[in-house]
Design an enzyme around this catalytic site. Structure first.
Site, PDB file in Angstrom:
ATOM      1  N   ASP A  11       3.790   1.854 -10.097  1.00  0.00           N
ATOM      2  CA  ASP A  11       3.144   0.782  -9.337  1.00  0.00           C
ATOM      3  C   ASP A  11       4.247  -0.238  -9.018  1.00  0.00           C
ATOM      4  OD1 ASP A  11       1.886  -1.534  -8.534  1.00  0.00           O
ATOM      5  OD2 ASP A  11       0.452  -1.561 -10.193  1.00  0.00           O
ATOM      6  N   ILE A  12       4.505  -0.437  -7.736  1.00  0.00           N
ATOM      7  CA  ILE A  12       5.656  -1.249  -7.323  1.00  0.00           C
ATOM      8  C   ILE A  12       5.551  -2.695  -7.836  1.00  0.00           C
ATOM      9  CG2 ILE A  12       4.797  -2.064  -5.072  1.00  0.00           C
ATOM     10  CD1 ILE A  12       7.581  -1.223  -3.916  1.00  0.00           C
ATOM     11  N   ASN A  25       0.945  -5.498   7.488  1.00  0.00           N
ATOM     12  CA  ASN A  25       0.546  -5.352   8.897  1.00  0.00           C
ATOM     13  C   ASN A  25       1.073  -6.576   9.658  1.00  0.00           C
ATOM     14  OD1 ASN A  25      -1.568  -7.503   8.935  1.00  0.00           O
ATOM     15  ND2 ASN A  25      -2.466  -6.159   7.380  1.00  0.00           N
ATOM     16  N   VAL A  34      -0.861  -0.875  -0.811  1.00  0.00           N
ATOM     17  CA  VAL A  34       0.189  -1.551  -1.577  1.00  0.00           C
ATOM     18  C   VAL A  34       0.213  -3.047  -1.235  1.00  0.00           C
ATOM     19  CG1 VAL A  34       2.113  -1.073   0.029  1.00  0.00           C
ATOM     20  CG2 VAL A  34       2.554  -1.248  -2.407  1.00  0.00           C
ATOM     21  N   ASP A  35      -0.146  -3.388  -0.018  1.00  0.00           N
ATOM     22  CA  ASP A  35      -0.210  -4.790   0.419  1.00  0.00           C
ATOM     23  C   ASP A  35      -1.208  -5.568  -0.457  1.00  0.00           C
ATOM     24  OD1 ASP A  35       0.082  -7.060   1.964  1.00  0.00           O
ATOM     25  OD2 ASP A  35      -0.804  -6.223   3.787  1.00  0.00           O
ATOM     26  N   SER A 118       4.110   3.273   5.645  1.00  0.00           N
ATOM     27  CA  SER A 118       3.320   3.939   6.704  1.00  0.00           C
ATOM     28  C   SER A 118       2.617   5.225   6.276  1.00  0.00           C
ATOM     29  CB  SER A 118       4.175   4.257   7.952  1.00  0.00           C
ATOM     30  OG  SER A 118       4.366   3.102   8.736  1.00  0.00           O
ATOM     31  N   GLY A 120       0.246   5.695   4.043  1.00  0.00           N
ATOM     32  CA  GLY A 120      -1.135   5.559   3.573  1.00  0.00           C
ATOM     33  C   GLY A 120      -2.068   5.401   4.755  1.00  0.00           C
ATOM     34  N   VAL A 121      -2.650   4.217   4.873  1.00  0.00           N
ATOM     35  CA  VAL A 121      -3.587   3.910   5.957  1.00  0.00           C
ATOM     36  C   VAL A 121      -2.979   4.214   7.335  1.00  0.00           C
ATOM     37  CG1 VAL A 121      -4.827   2.003   7.086  1.00  0.00           C
ATOM     38  CG2 VAL A 121      -4.702   2.102   4.607  1.00  0.00           C
TER      39      VAL A 121
HETATM   40  N1  AR6 Z   1       2.743   0.851  -5.682  1.00  0.00           N
HETATM   41  C1  AR6 Z   1       3.445   1.760  -4.966  1.00  0.00           C
HETATM   42  N2  AR6 Z   1       2.922   2.445  -3.929  1.00  0.00           N
HETATM   43  C2  AR6 Z   1       1.630   2.203  -3.604  1.00  0.00           C
HETATM   44  C3  AR6 Z   1       0.820   1.269  -4.297  1.00  0.00           C
HETATM   45  C4  AR6 Z   1       1.439   0.577  -5.386  1.00  0.00           C
HETATM   46  N3  AR6 Z   1       0.763  -0.335  -6.109  1.00  0.00           N
HETATM   47  N4  AR6 Z   1      -0.411   1.258  -3.722  1.00  0.00           N
HETATM   48  C5  AR6 Z   1      -0.387   2.155  -2.724  1.00  0.00           C
HETATM   49  N5  AR6 Z   1       0.837   2.741  -2.644  1.00  0.00           N
HETATM   50  P1  AR6 Z   1      -0.455   1.807   2.478  1.00  0.00           P
HETATM   51  P2  AR6 Z   1       0.707   1.796   5.177  1.00  0.00           P
HETATM   52  C6  AR6 Z   1       1.333   3.753  -1.691  1.00  0.00           C
HETATM   53  O1  AR6 Z   1      -1.767   2.268   2.997  1.00  0.00           O
HETATM   54  O2  AR6 Z   1       0.377   3.223   5.379  1.00  0.00           O
HETATM   55  C7  AR6 Z   1      -2.485  -2.209   4.406  1.00  0.00           C
HETATM   56  O3  AR6 Z   1      -3.836  -2.513   4.533  1.00  0.00           O
HETATM   57  C8  AR6 Z   1       0.317   4.626  -1.008  1.00  0.00           C
HETATM   58  O4  AR6 Z   1      -0.059   5.716  -1.848  1.00  0.00           O
HETATM   59  O5  AR6 Z   1      -0.434   0.753   1.442  1.00  0.00           O
HETATM   60  O6  AR6 Z   1       2.069   1.311   5.583  1.00  0.00           O
HETATM   61  C9  AR6 Z   1      -1.607  -3.142   5.221  1.00  0.00           C
HETATM   62  O7  AR6 Z   1      -2.127  -4.447   5.280  1.00  0.00           O
HETATM   63  C10 AR6 Z   1       1.079   5.092   0.220  1.00  0.00           C
HETATM   64  O8  AR6 Z   1       1.870   6.246  -0.075  1.00  0.00           O
HETATM   65  O9  AR6 Z   1       0.512   1.264   3.684  1.00  0.00           O
HETATM   66  C11 AR6 Z   1      -1.591  -2.484   6.562  1.00  0.00           C
HETATM   67  O10 AR6 Z   1      -2.726  -2.843   7.325  1.00  0.00           O
HETATM   68  C12 AR6 Z   1       2.040   3.943   0.503  1.00  0.00           C
HETATM   69  O11 AR6 Z   1       1.944   3.065  -0.627  1.00  0.00           O
HETATM   70  C13 AR6 Z   1      -1.643  -1.016   6.251  1.00  0.00           C
HETATM   71  O12 AR6 Z   1      -2.264  -0.918   4.970  1.00  0.00           O
HETATM   72  C14 AR6 Z   1       1.711   3.154   1.746  1.00  0.00           C
HETATM   73  O13 AR6 Z   1       0.304   3.084   1.931  1.00  0.00           O
HETATM   74  C15 AR6 Z   1      -0.270  -0.409   6.127  1.00  0.00           C
HETATM   75  O14 AR6 Z   1      -0.377   0.979   5.976  1.00  0.00           O
END
Ligand code: AR6
Length: 173
Positions: A11-12, A25, A34-35, A118, A120-121
């Protein structure tokens, strides 16, 4: 040449590094993934500072303090939303790594952790995102070797394996 890219399954928000990167975003006002985790762990002052920035275009990066995080800084970067690959997504993702690392250097950051921006979502294919992350970071470190540690902080075994393989490939070139 000493290149220092590591891959961790963690967990970062728990990492004791100078800076963690947030996959934000364009509003910089928080979200899920992660945000959301970073804002929860940093506390409300992070959002207060983000409000003063006025957003960030895709591919660029902005720096704030880390507040209640172990990390001193958060570097907020905005990855591209995957739309099939024909809309400059690869270049924008590479720019996220480059701009985050340049901003880190300007603030004398020596240890930095990136999430899988990028993937995830935003729906970027993980193996392609990992290859871009590894290539761009390696290239940057060839020119600017000031960093002690650059960590790709992955969430879960699958992501960790994919980023490990991508990092291995750039070392073997
Ligand atoms: N530590 C490390 N990695 C994580 C954690 C954590 N605590 N939580 C999730 N991940 P995403 P995106 C991973 O969706 O695709 C947000 O709503 C996760 O498994 O967080 O860049 C923003 O506000 C995935 O592999 O980011 C934007 O609207 C990676 O982090 C949008 O999501 C990125 O997933 C950005 O989407």
């Amino acid at each position: 040449m000493p290149i220092k890219i590591e891959v961790l399954d963690a967990d970062i928000t728990t990492l004791h590094v100078d800076a963690i990167v947030n996959a934000a975003n364009e509003s910089l006002l928080g979200g899920g993934g992660v945000d959301g985790a970073i804002h929860r762990a940093a506390g409300p002052k992070l959002l207060e500072e983000c409000r003063t920035i006025g957003g960030c275009p895709t591919g660029e990066a902005r720096l704030t303090r880390g507040y209640d995080l172990p990390a001193k800084f958060v570097i907020h970067t905005v990855g591209p939303v995957w739309d099939g690959g024909g809309y400059g997504e690869d270049d924008l993702l590479a720019a996220c790594y480059r701009h985050s690392l340049s901003l880190a250097l300007r603030h004398k950051v020596r240890t930095i952790a990136f999430p899988a921006i990028s993937t995830g979502v935003y729906g970027f294919p993980m193996d392609r995102a990992a290859r871009i992350a590894a290539n761009e970071t390696y290239r940057f470190l060839e020119t600017y070797p000031e960093f002690d540690r650059v960590i790709f902080c992955c969430f879960g075994a699958d992501a960790t394996r994919v980023y490990c393989e991508a990092v291995q490939r750039v070392y073997e070139r």
